[in-house]
Motif scaffolding. Structure first.
Motif, short mmCIF file in Angstrom:
data_model
loop_
_atom_site.label_atom_id
_atom_site.label_comp_id
_atom_site.label_asym_id
_atom_site.label_seq_id
_atom_site.Cartn_x
_atom_site.Cartn_y
_atom_site.Cartn_z
N PHE A 26 -26.85 17.90 -31.09
CA PHE A 26 -26.97 17.37 -30.06
C PHE A 26 -28.13 17.04 -29.96
O PHE A 26 -28.63 16.29 -29.67
CB PHE A 26 -25.93 18.15 -28.68
CG PHE A 26 -26.11 17.10 -27.93
CD1 PHE A 26 -25.61 15.22 -27.74
CD2 PHE A 26 -27.33 16.99 -27.16
CE1 PHE A 26 -25.30 14.69 -27.06
CE2 PHE A 26 -26.45 16.06 -26.25
CZ PHE A 26 -26.59 15.08 -25.83
N LEU A 27 -28.49 18.61 -29.63
CA LEU A 27 -29.99 18.50 -28.85
C LEU A 27 -31.45 18.48 -30.07
O LEU A 27 -32.18 17.06 -29.58
CB LEU A 27 -30.40 19.69 -28.43
CG LEU A 27 -30.01 20.85 -26.95
CD1 LEU A 27 -30.33 22.51 -27.20
CD2 LEU A 27 -29.68 19.66 -26.21
N GLY A 32 -33.44 14.41 -29.20
CA GLY A 32 -34.75 14.60 -30.29
C GLY A 32 -35.46 15.49 -29.41
O GLY A 32 -36.54 16.02 -30.20
N LEU A 33 -34.82 16.58 -29.79
CA LEU A 33 -35.52 18.01 -29.02
C LEU A 33 -35.82 18.77 -30.09
O LEU A 33 -34.61 19.52 -30.35
CB LEU A 33 -35.37 18.23 -27.38
CG LEU A 33 -35.31 17.70 -26.07
CD1 LEU A 33 -34.29 17.54 -25.25
CD2 LEU A 33 -36.99 17.28 -26.32
N ALA A 47 -32.65 32.21 -33.17
CA ALA A 47 -33.63 30.78 -33.04
C ALA A 47 -33.22 29.62 -32.71
O ALA A 47 -33.85 28.50 -32.10
CB ALA A 47 -33.80 30.24 -34.59
N CYS A 48 -31.88 29.29 -32.48
CA CYS A 48 -31.20 28.38 -31.37
C CYS A 48 -30.61 28.43 -30.11
O CYS A 48 -30.23 27.61 -28.90
CB CYS A 48 -30.11 27.85 -31.98
SG CYS A 48 -28.65 29.41 -32.19
N THR A 49 -31.71 29.33 -29.23
CA THR A 49 -30.86 30.17 -28.23
C THR A 49 -31.67 28.75 -27.10
O THR A 49 -33.08 28.43 -27.13
CB THR A 49 -31.67 31.74 -27.60
OG1 THR A 49 -31.28 31.98 -28.80
CG2 THR A 49 -31.82 31.83 -26.41
N VAL A 50 -30.82 28.12 -26.35
CA VAL A 50 -30.90 27.79 -25.17
C VAL A 50 -30.35 28.14 -23.69
O VAL A 50 -29.70 29.30 -23.92
CB VAL A 50 -30.97 25.91 -25.61
CG1 VAL A 50 -31.41 25.35 -26.28
CG2 VAL A 50 -28.79 25.94 -25.29
N GLY A 77 -37.82 22.00 -22.20
CA GLY A 77 -37.91 22.27 -20.76
C GLY A 77 -38.89 23.14 -19.96
O GLY A 77 -38.95 23.49 -18.25
N LEU A 78 -39.62 23.90 -20.45
CA LEU A 78 -40.07 25.29 -19.23
C LEU A 78 -41.17 25.25 -18.98
O LEU A 78 -41.09 25.17 -18.03
CB LEU A 78 -40.05 26.46 -20.75
CG LEU A 78 -38.98 27.54 -20.87
CD1 LEU A 78 -39.65 28.72 -21.67
CD2 LEU A 78 -37.93 27.85 -19.84
N ALA A 79 -42.12 24.06 -19.70
CA ALA A 79 -43.09 24.22 -19.14
C ALA A 79 -43.59 23.30 -18.08
O ALA A 79 -42.40 22.54 -18.12
CB ALA A 79 -44.44 23.03 -19.87
#
Length: 159
Positions: A26-27, A32-33, A47-50, A77-79
């Motif tokens: 989905f992401l 498109g992320l 590697a897929c951690t959100v 989204g962290l920055a």
């Protein structure tokens, strides 16, 4: 097809998806992320951690439809305001990456680790807590240094 809405990095993402669509897809494919990587599809590599509703999760085994209405933060989204997060800066400063494939997952897991321990971390705890995230290049030493550096900055901001 099912229409689902997930707030990703503060932006509502509404898409029609197959019921079997995983959150990672989905992401990547709908939102498109592409910073969230697909590694093992079995929650082994991290590697897929959100962050899902504020907690680190591995998005490769979570159905997107199961988290309809949730809030997700990805590496993108962290920055904030063009400024890297403390942990992103620490990864850069301490060269906590080589090929970069695991880096988004490591940063997301490390960010959650710092939050959960309120910055009170030592090397043993960082190594133990990051066991679910695999890096095949670095040997972890600089990753651990980066997490400890960012944890120190977190503690300093508390006082």
């Amino acid at each position: 097809m099912t229409e689902i809405s997930i707030t990703v990095n503060g932006e509502l993402q509404t898409h029609d998806v197959e019921d079997r669509t995983l959150l990672v897809h989905f992401l990547r494919d709908h939102a498109g992320l592409t910073g969230t990587h697909v590694g093992c599809d079995t929650t082994q590599c991290g590697a897929c951690t959100v962050h899902l509703d504020g907690r680190a999760v591995k998005s490769c085994t979570i159905l997107a439809a199961a988290v309809d209405g949730a809030q997700v933060t990805t590496i993108e989204g962290l920055a904030q305001g063009g400024e890297l997060s403390d942990l992103q800066q620490a990864f850069k400063q301490h060269h906590g990456l080589q090929c970069g494939f695991c880096t988004p997952g490591m940063v997301m897991a490390g960010t959650d680790l710092i939050r959960r321990y309120d910055g009170e971390l030592d090397e043993h705890t960082v190594r133990e807590q990051l066991e679910g995230n695999i890096c095949r290049c670095t040997g972890y030493t600089n990753i651990v240094k980066a997490v400890l550096d960012a944890a120190g900055k977190h503690r300093a901001k508390r006082t």
